[in-house]
Design an enzyme around this catalytic site. Structure first.
Site, PDB file in Angstrom:
ATOM      1  N   ARG A  43      80.288  22.804   2.191  1.00 21.20           N
ATOM      2  CA  ARG A  43      81.140  23.827   3.156  1.00 21.20           C
ATOM      3  C   ARG A  43      81.623  22.837   4.002  1.00 21.20           C
ATOM      4  NH1 ARG A  43      80.371  28.563   0.893  1.00 21.20           N
ATOM      5  NH2 ARG A  43      78.579  29.190  -0.061  1.00 21.20           N
ATOM      6  N   HIS A  68      90.373  15.273  -0.337  1.00 19.98           N
ATOM      7  CA  HIS A  68      89.634  16.476  -0.398  1.00 19.98           C
ATOM      8  C   HIS A  68      90.354  17.493  -0.493  1.00 19.98           C
ATOM      9  CE1 HIS A  68      90.569  15.372   3.712  1.00 19.98           C
ATOM     10  NE2 HIS A  68      90.724  16.589   4.025  1.00 19.98           N
ATOM     11  N   HIS A 103      90.881  21.368   0.060  1.00 18.83           N
ATOM     12  CA  HIS A 103      90.279  22.732   0.958  1.00 18.83           C
ATOM     13  C   HIS A 103      90.240  23.942   0.017  1.00 18.83           C
ATOM     14  CE1 HIS A 103      90.573  21.118   4.975  1.00 18.83           C
ATOM     15  NE2 HIS A 103      91.440  20.193   4.338  1.00 18.83           N
TER      16      HIS A 103
HETATM   17  P1  5GP Z   1      91.688  17.453   6.907  1.00 19.72           P
HETATM   18  O1  5GP Z   1      92.381  17.797   8.199  1.00 19.72           O
HETATM   19  O2  5GP Z   1      91.605  15.872   6.856  1.00 19.72           O
HETATM   20  O3  5GP Z   1      92.589  17.996   5.725  1.00 19.72           O
HETATM   21  O4  5GP Z   1      90.307  18.152   6.682  1.00 19.72           O
HETATM   22  C1  5GP Z   1      89.239  17.490   7.092  1.00 19.72           C
HETATM   23  C2  5GP Z   1      88.229  18.518   7.310  1.00 19.72           C
HETATM   24  O5  5GP Z   1      87.008  18.049   7.323  1.00 19.72           O
HETATM   25  C3  5GP Z   1      88.303  19.569   8.473  1.00 19.72           C
HETATM   26  O6  5GP Z   1      88.487  20.956   7.964  1.00 19.72           O
HETATM   27  C4  5GP Z   1      86.953  19.467   9.163  1.00 19.72           C
HETATM   28  O7  5GP Z   1      86.315  20.691   9.891  1.00 19.72           O
HETATM   29  C5  5GP Z   1      86.104  18.863   8.082  1.00 19.72           C
HETATM   30  N1  5GP Z   1      85.013  18.101   8.695  1.00 19.72           N
HETATM   31  C6  5GP Z   1      84.900  17.114   9.541  1.00 19.72           C
HETATM   32  N2  5GP Z   1      83.726  16.638   9.832  1.00 19.72           N
HETATM   33  C7  5GP Z   1      82.862  16.954   8.802  1.00 19.72           C
HETATM   34  C8  5GP Z   1      81.644  16.932   8.687  1.00 19.72           C
HETATM   35  O8  5GP Z   1      80.971  16.145   9.105  1.00 19.72           O
HETATM   36  N3  5GP Z   1      81.109  17.488   7.844  1.00 19.72           N
HETATM   37  C9  5GP Z   1      81.703  18.759   7.091  1.00 19.72           C
HETATM   38  N4  5GP Z   1      81.201  19.506   6.080  1.00 19.72           N
HETATM   39  N5  5GP Z   1      83.038  19.109   7.281  1.00 19.72           N
HETATM   40  C10 5GP Z   1      83.629  17.953   8.230  1.00 19.72           C
END
Ligand code: 5GP
Ligand code: ZN
Length: 126
Positions: A40, A111, A113
């Site tokens: 999550r 990753h 989402h």
């Molecule tokens: P991005 O912006 O790189 O597509 O998404 C990164 C996601 O990682 C964000 O939605 C953010 O909330 C999530 N995230 C950042 N740090 C952590 C963490 O320590 N644990 C978890 N479970 N999610 C994280």
């Protein structure tokens, strides 16, 4: 033609999602396979917000898809199974790969989402 991928970071031990995969940083895991992990999001942007990563470090979806199509399939399969187990198939869901600076990628480990559980609104805001 070789894909002009961004450089892989030198120390994956410094990578947040590698550390979650290694168990160094806790996460709420919803599914694990031999090659992928789903957990999550710490700051959910929808009623259901799960991140799906490959256990192996790749910078982004473009790098992964070029380097390992089979593993890309594993990632997509896990995302689909998570969508099903989270009850998202009936009403639909969104699968997002933020990629690079313009894509708003904050964590440089590929990753997906998986977002759903409520209407998600427009795909992007202008
Ligand atoms: P991005 O912006 O790189 O597509 O998404 C990164 C996601 O990682 C964000 O939605 C953010 O909330 C999530 N995230 C950042 N740090 C952590 C963490 O320590 N644990 C978890 N479970 N999610 C994280
Ligand atoms: Zn990583």
């Amino acid at each position: 033609m070789p894909y002009p991928s961004r450089p892989t970071i030198a120390l994956v031990t410094d990578c947040l999602f590698c550390r979650i995969v290694a168990g160094d940083i806790p996460a709420t895991v919803v599914r694990e396979t031999d090659t992928t992990l789903a957990f999550r999001d710490i700051d959910p942007k929808a009623a259901v917000h799960v991140l799906v990563v490959t256990k192996e470090h790749f910078v982004d979806i473009a790098s992964l898809a070029q380097a390992d199509p089979e593993l890309t399939g594993d990632l997509m399969e896990t995302a689909a199974v998570v969508a099903e187990t989270e009850g998202l198939l009936a009403d639909g869901f969104r699968l997002i790969f933020n990629t690079g600076a313009y894509g708003g990628q904050e964590v440089d480990h590929v990753h997906a989402h998986v977002l759903g559980g409520e209407p998600l609104g427009p795909m992007v805001c202008k």
